[in-house]
Design an enzyme around this catalytic site. Structure first.
Site, PDB file in Angstrom:
ATOM      1  N   GLY A  72      15.046 -19.787 -24.007  1.00 16.96           N
ATOM      2  CA  GLY A  72      15.295 -18.416 -23.751  1.00 16.96           C
ATOM      3  C   GLY A  72      14.340 -17.375 -24.618  1.00 16.96           C
ATOM      4  O   GLY A  72      13.881 -17.599 -25.318  1.00 16.96           O
ATOM      5  N   THR A 104      15.470 -14.653 -26.432  1.00 16.96           N
ATOM      6  CA  THR A 104      15.770 -14.544 -27.682  1.00 16.96           C
ATOM      7  C   THR A 104      15.516 -15.491 -28.683  1.00 16.96           C
ATOM      8  O   THR A 104      14.972 -15.511 -29.562  1.00 16.96           O
ATOM      9  CB  THR A 104      17.252 -14.302 -28.037  1.00 16.96           C
ATOM     10  OG1 THR A 104      17.798 -13.419 -26.885  1.00 16.96           O
ATOM     11  CG2 THR A 104      17.663 -13.358 -29.007  1.00 16.96           C
ATOM     12  N   LYS A 134      26.066 -20.332 -21.320  1.00 23.85           N
ATOM     13  CA  LYS A 134      24.826 -20.743 -21.394  1.00 23.85           C
ATOM     14  C   LYS A 134      24.033 -21.256 -20.175  1.00 23.85           C
ATOM     15  O   LYS A 134      25.059 -21.854 -19.390  1.00 23.85           O
ATOM     16  CB  LYS A 134      24.493 -21.608 -22.401  1.00 23.85           C
ATOM     17  CG  LYS A 134      24.730 -20.655 -23.950  1.00 23.85           C
ATOM     18  CD  LYS A 134      24.299 -21.647 -25.092  1.00 23.85           C
ATOM     19  CE  LYS A 134      22.758 -22.315 -25.218  1.00 23.85           C
ATOM     20  NZ  LYS A 134      21.778 -21.229 -24.492  1.00 23.85           N
ATOM     21  N   GLY A 142      21.572 -19.756 -18.208  1.00 26.22           N
ATOM     22  CA  GLY A 142      20.641 -18.865 -17.465  1.00 26.22           C
ATOM     23  C   GLY A 142      19.201 -19.381 -17.484  1.00 26.22           C
ATOM     24  O   GLY A 142      18.698 -18.955 -16.220  1.00 26.22           O
ATOM     25  N   GLU A 159      20.521 -28.120 -24.294  1.00 25.04           N
ATOM     26  CA  GLU A 159      21.115 -27.257 -25.240  1.00 25.04           C
ATOM     27  C   GLU A 159      22.334 -27.790 -25.803  1.00 25.04           C
ATOM     28  O   GLU A 159      22.591 -27.660 -26.962  1.00 25.04           O
ATOM     29  CB  GLU A 159      21.252 -25.639 -24.726  1.00 25.04           C
ATOM     30  CG  GLU A 159      19.793 -25.032 -24.372  1.00 25.04           C
ATOM     31  CD  GLU A 159      19.985 -23.868 -23.574  1.00 25.04           C
ATOM     32  OE1 GLU A 159      19.114 -22.866 -23.939  1.00 25.04           O
ATOM     33  OE2 GLU A 159      21.121 -23.548 -22.862  1.00 25.04           O
ATOM     34  N   LYS A 188      25.604  -9.067 -24.256  1.00 23.85           N
ATOM     35  CA  LYS A 188      26.096 -10.264 -24.246  1.00 23.85           C
ATOM     36  C   LYS A 188      27.650 -10.514 -24.500  1.00 23.85           C
ATOM     37  O   LYS A 188      28.107 -11.427 -24.204  1.00 23.85           O
ATOM     38  CB  LYS A 188      25.494 -11.304 -24.786  1.00 23.85           C
ATOM     39  CG  LYS A 188      23.605 -11.406 -24.559  1.00 23.85           C
ATOM     40  CD  LYS A 188      23.401 -11.672 -23.129  1.00 23.85           C
ATOM     41  CE  LYS A 188      21.853 -11.630 -22.770  1.00 23.85           C
ATOM     42  NZ  LYS A 188      21.272 -12.894 -23.472  1.00 23.85           N
TER      43      LYS A 188
HETATM   44  C1  5RP Z   1      19.124 -20.955 -21.351  1.00 26.00           C
HETATM   45  C2  5RP Z   1      20.242 -20.123 -22.174  1.00 26.00           C
HETATM   46  C3  5RP Z   1      19.676 -18.860 -22.984  1.00 26.00           C
HETATM   47  O1  5RP Z   1      20.145 -19.073 -24.184  1.00 26.00           O
HETATM   48  C4  5RP Z   1      20.448 -17.659 -22.293  1.00 26.00           C
HETATM   49  O2  5RP Z   1      19.884 -17.512 -20.772  1.00 26.00           O
HETATM   50  C5  5RP Z   1      19.988 -16.436 -22.890  1.00 26.00           C
HETATM   51  O3  5RP Z   1      18.754 -16.064 -22.663  1.00 26.00           O
HETATM   52  P1  5RP Z   1      18.106 -14.838 -23.254  1.00 26.00           P
HETATM   53  O4  5RP Z   1      17.910 -15.166 -24.602  1.00 26.00           O
HETATM   54  O5  5RP Z   1      16.616 -14.831 -22.567  1.00 26.00           O
HETATM   55  O6  5RP Z   1      18.847 -13.653 -22.849  1.00 26.00           O
HETATM   56  O7  5RP Z   1      21.263 -20.414 -21.877  1.00 26.00           O
HETATM   57  O8  5RP Z   1      19.495 -21.996 -20.792  1.00 26.00           O
END
Ligand code: 5RP
Length: 234
Positions: A27, A29, A94, A96, A103, A121
């Site tokens: 992701g 971050t 998690k 997304g 993960e 979040k």
């Molecule tokens: C990926 C994830 C990511 O950690 C989650 O979607 C957060 O993403 P971002 O840091 O782009 O907001 O679970 O499967």
């Protein structure tokens, strides 16, 4: 929110020690963290990363972070990952980015998990973000029915489930592990542990996006500072 994510990522670097094997989340971050980790590696820090997705592996290679395949490690000191939602008990949604199975394998095997997020979040209840569930494509419609039933029976009033599609409209999104993602629009998941257990018991479910009791540290980046919540899992 980029500054907030950067501040969270910078604060997570403080937990990294020379010689560590690090789980590298997926992701935007997590990618900021990996970029900054690469700068420390260039300065002499010795760490090895275990990527949770192909995209993260590419990002780590570009940043100059040495990698080891997940199959080759027996222990991971620390995992740093993002999240889609974090509740008041530090349970997470998690997935997304469709990487939740890998993960969770890496987070669960780690001595510690640090979650890096921006304030958007943080939620009182999980569920406004559609809950991702990674499923075997075989019998997916049957599995979807079971997911719906599991959500309903554990108190989710709404549980409409949709098959995640590729952004370019070319068909269903396929995860790195060759599975599909079903996203359930619950709005609110009132009994997170019960829902997690019920989903885990469905045969076609490879993994679900509820991360219960896995996070040890939550770092919330803000514009000017960070908030660090360290949890005791004794
Ligand atoms: C990926 C994830 C990511 O950690 C989650 O979607 C957060 O993403 P971002 O840091 O782009 O907001 O679970 O499967």
């Amino acid at each position: 929110m980029t500054v907030a994510k950067e501040n969270a990522a910078m604060a997570a670097l403080e937990f990294v020690e020379d010689g560590m094997t690090l789980g590298l989340g997926s992701g935007s971050t997590a990618e900021i963290f990996i970029d900054k980790l690469g700068e420390l590696v260039a300065g002499g820090l010795k760490v090895t990363g275990v990527p949770t997705s192909r995209r993260t592996a590419d990002c780590a290679v570009e940043a100059g972070v040495p990698l080891v395949d997940a199959d080759k490690v027996k222990a991971i000191h620390l995992t740093i990952d993002g999240a889609d939602e974090v509740d008041t008990l530090s349970n997470l949604i998690k997935g997304g980015g469709a990487c939740l199975l890998r993960e969770k394998i890496i987070a669960n095997a780690s001595e510690r998990m640090i979650v890096i997020v921006d304030p958007s979040k943080m939620v009182d209840y999980l569920g406004a973000f559609p809950l991702p569930v990674e499923v075997d494509p075989f019998g997916m419609a049957l599995t979807a029915e079971q997911i719906y039933a599991a959500l309903k029976s554990t108190g989710c009033v709404e549980a409409q489930t949709v098959l995640r599609q590729m952004k370019d409209g070319s068909g269903p999104l396929v995860t790195d592990g060759g599975n599909y993602i079903l996203d359930s629009r619950c709005k609110k998941i009132p009994n997170v542990a019960d829902t997690a257990l019920a989903l885990s018991q469905i045969p076609g479910v490879m993994e679900h996006g509820l991360f219960v009791d896995l996070a040890d540290v939550i770092i919330i980046g803000e514009q000017e500072h960070v908030k660090i919540m360290e949890l005791s899992r004794e």
